[in-house]
Design a protein around this motif. Structure first.
Motif, PDB file in Angstrom:
ATOM      1  N   ILE A 178      38.040  34.758  35.247  1.00 26.01           N
ATOM      2  CA  ILE A 178      38.641  35.995  34.897  1.00 26.01           C
ATOM      3  C   ILE A 178      38.078  36.719  33.704  1.00 26.01           C
ATOM      4  O   ILE A 178      37.959  36.070  32.786  1.00 26.01           O
ATOM      5  N   GLN A 179      37.422  37.873  33.777  1.00 29.42           N
ATOM      6  CA  GLN A 179      36.718  38.549  32.572  1.00 29.42           C
ATOM      7  C   GLN A 179      37.860  39.616  31.964  1.00 29.42           C
ATOM      8  O   GLN A 179      38.348  40.382  32.786  1.00 29.42           O
ATOM      9  N   GLU A 204      41.938  45.299  30.843  1.00 32.49           N
ATOM     10  CA  GLU A 204      41.534  45.452  32.338  1.00 32.49           C
ATOM     11  C   GLU A 204      40.922  43.818  32.833  1.00 32.49           C
ATOM     12  O   GLU A 204      40.099  43.418  31.803  1.00 32.49           O
ATOM     13  N   ALA A 205      41.449  43.264  33.568  1.00 35.72           N
ATOM     14  CA  ALA A 205      41.073  41.957  34.255  1.00 35.72           C
ATOM     15  C   ALA A 205      40.229  42.136  35.353  1.00 35.72           C
ATOM     16  O   ALA A 205      40.549  42.979  36.237  1.00 35.72           O
ATOM     17  N   THR A 206      39.109  41.508  35.261  1.00 37.12           N
ATOM     18  CA  THR A 206      38.314  41.467  36.674  1.00 37.12           C
ATOM     19  C   THR A 206      38.061  40.023  36.995  1.00 37.12           C
ATOM     20  O   THR A 206      37.891  39.116  36.223  1.00 37.12           O
ATOM     21  N   ALA A 207      37.883  39.892  38.290  1.00 39.15           N
ATOM     22  CA  ALA A 207      37.498  38.388  38.765  1.00 39.15           C
ATOM     23  C   ALA A 207      36.693  38.784  40.088  1.00 39.15           C
ATOM     24  O   ALA A 207      36.862  39.622  40.962  1.00 39.15           O
ATOM     25  N   PRO A 208      35.585  37.843  40.474  1.00 42.96           N
ATOM     26  CA  PRO A 208      35.024  38.018  41.480  1.00 42.96           C
ATOM     27  C   PRO A 208      35.429  37.541  42.788  1.00 42.96           C
ATOM     28  O   PRO A 208      36.455  36.377  42.798  1.00 42.96           O
ATOM     29  N   VAL A 209      35.299  38.112  43.962  1.00 40.33           N
ATOM     30  CA  VAL A 209      36.119  37.807  45.163  1.00 40.33           C
ATOM     31  C   VAL A 209      34.849  37.699  46.321  1.00 40.33           C
ATOM     32  O   VAL A 209      34.150  38.566  46.094  1.00 40.33           O
ATOM     33  N   VAL A 210      34.942  36.643  47.256  1.00 42.87           N
ATOM     34  CA  VAL A 210      33.992  36.509  48.231  1.00 42.87           C
ATOM     35  C   VAL A 210      33.561  37.654  49.180  1.00 42.87           C
ATOM     36  O   VAL A 210      32.373  37.995  49.155  1.00 42.87           O
ATOM     37  N   ILE A 211      34.501  38.139  49.955  1.00 43.82           N
ATOM     38  CA  ILE A 211      34.202  39.434  50.523  1.00 43.82           C
ATOM     39  C   ILE A 211      33.846  40.652  49.985  1.00 43.82           C
ATOM     40  O   ILE A 211      33.077  41.396  50.407  1.00 43.82           O
ATOM     41  N   ALA A 237      45.644  35.798  46.585  1.00 39.61           N
ATOM     42  CA  ALA A 237      45.912  34.779  45.302  1.00 39.61           C
ATOM     43  C   ALA A 237      45.004  35.339  44.136  1.00 39.61           C
ATOM     44  O   ALA A 237      45.541  35.175  43.130  1.00 39.61           O
ATOM     45  N   THR A 238      43.759  35.714  44.267  1.00 40.82           N
ATOM     46  CA  THR A 238      42.974  36.272  43.077  1.00 40.82           C
ATOM     47  C   THR A 238      43.716  37.435  42.677  1.00 40.82           C
ATOM     48  O   THR A 238      43.790  37.816  41.463  1.00 40.82           O
ATOM     49  N   THR A 239      44.094  38.587  43.297  1.00 35.41           N
ATOM     50  CA  THR A 239      44.898  39.853  42.730  1.00 35.41           C
ATOM     51  C   THR A 239      46.085  39.265  42.002  1.00 35.41           C
ATOM     52  O   THR A 239      46.230  39.893  40.901  1.00 35.41           O
ATOM     53  N   ILE A 240      46.807  38.346  42.640  1.00 34.18           N
ATOM     54  CA  ILE A 240      48.003  38.002  41.769  1.00 34.18           C
ATOM     55  C   ILE A 240      47.546  37.447  40.374  1.00 34.18           C
ATOM     56  O   ILE A 240      48.207  37.661  39.310  1.00 34.18           O
ATOM     57  N   ALA A 241      46.652  36.539  40.392  1.00 31.69           N
ATOM     58  CA  ALA A 241      46.270  35.751  39.248  1.00 31.69           C
ATOM     59  C   ALA A 241      45.356  36.993  38.407  1.00 31.69           C
ATOM     60  O   ALA A 241      45.810  36.847  37.021  1.00 31.69           O
ATOM     61  N   VAL A 242      44.786  37.919  38.723  1.00 33.84           N
ATOM     62  CA  VAL A 242      44.242  39.056  37.896  1.00 33.84           C
ATOM     63  C   VAL A 242      45.147  39.797  37.213  1.00 33.84           C
ATOM     64  O   VAL A 242      45.238  40.218  36.046  1.00 33.84           O
ATOM     65  N   THR A 243      46.156  40.120  38.124  1.00 32.54           N
ATOM     66  CA  THR A 243      47.287  40.793  37.550  1.00 32.54           C
ATOM     67  C   THR A 243      48.026  40.193  36.493  1.00 32.54           C
ATOM     68  O   THR A 243      48.516  40.824  35.383  1.00 32.54           O
ATOM     69  N   SER A 266      40.222  43.963  40.253  1.00 27.48           N
ATOM     70  CA  SER A 266      40.425  44.176  38.959  1.00 27.48           C
ATOM     71  C   SER A 266      41.859  44.890  38.979  1.00 27.48           C
ATOM     72  O   SER A 266      42.555  45.116  39.781  1.00 27.48           O
ATOM     73  N   ALA A 267      42.415  44.526  37.611  1.00 24.83           N
ATOM     74  CA  ALA A 267      43.958  45.103  37.454  1.00 24.83           C
ATOM     75  C   ALA A 267      43.886  45.459  35.825  1.00 24.83           C
ATOM     76  O   ALA A 267      43.174  44.882  35.154  1.00 24.83           O
ATOM     77  N   SER A 268      44.854  46.311  35.600  1.00 24.44           N
ATOM     78  CA  SER A 268      44.923  46.990  34.389  1.00 24.44           C
ATOM     79  C   SER A 268      46.270  47.021  33.652  1.00 24.44           C
ATOM     80  O   SER A 268      47.183  46.899  34.676  1.00 24.44           O
ATOM     81  N   ALA A 269      46.753  46.640  32.560  1.00 27.25           N
ATOM     82  CA  ALA A 269      47.991  46.567  31.985  1.00 27.25           C
ATOM     83  C   ALA A 269      47.923  47.354  30.481  1.00 27.25           C
ATOM     84  O   ALA A 269      47.089  47.285  29.904  1.00 27.25           O
ATOM     85  N   TYR A 270      49.008  47.988  30.427  1.00 28.95           N
ATOM     86  CA  TYR A 270      49.160  48.580  29.216  1.00 28.95           C
ATOM     87  C   TYR A 270      50.426  47.854  28.437  1.00 28.95           C
ATOM     88  O   TYR A 270      51.149  47.599  29.113  1.00 28.95           O
ATOM     89  N   PHE A 271      50.385  47.909  27.195  1.00 29.56           N
ATOM     90  CA  PHE A 271      51.210  47.418  26.346  1.00 29.56           C
ATOM     91  C   PHE A 271      51.241  47.997  25.133  1.00 29.56           C
ATOM     92  O   PHE A 271      50.425  48.156  24.551  1.00 29.56           O
TER      93      PHE A 271
END
Length: 117
Positions: free
Chosen positions: A76-77, A90-97, A48-54, A102-107
């Motif tokens: 999300i930063q 680039e978006a990053t978010a903390p995850v517990v484990i 869920a966090t990966t989807i939100a960050v993307t 992080s995910a990157s996007a170009y536009f």
């Protein structure tokens, strides 16, 4: 009677009795189930966090390319940079484990934004 044989019989006789083994097996099985359940819940949270960050990276790249301010969710930063005629976000978010996701996007930049207007 041989003292060694007597000692060996005293050792083997309790091993033949399986009394209490069900309790041990149940405790091991319950511990395993709790561990697997915790890993499944953590995996769902990471997905869920990966989807939100993307999604946040793509939305930020689109909005910044056309010159609109973007306000990401609180956890999300966002960092942005330019790569030629493209904006890289680039978006990053903390995850517990695992620490962070992080995910990157170009536009491509819009003409008004590229000219500084």
């Amino acid at each position: 009677m041989d003292p060694v044989k007597s000692w060996l019989q005293q050792l083997v006789v309790p091993l033949r009795n399986s009394r209490g083994m069900v309790t041990v097996e149940a405790a091991i099985a319950l511990g395993s189930l709790v561990t697997v359940g915790a890993l499944l819940i953590s995996g769902i949270g990471i997905m869920a966090t990966t989807i939100a960050v993307t999604d946040a990276a793509g939305a930020a790249a689109r909005s910044l390319a056309i010159g609109v301010d973007y306000h990401p969710p609180a956890h999300i930063q966002i960092t942005q940079s330019q790569a030629g005629d493209f904006l890289k976000v680039e978006a990053t978010a903390p995850v517990v484990i695992i620490g962070k996701v992080s995910a990157s996007a170009y536009f491509p930049k819009e003409n008004a934004y590229a000219n500084g207007q």
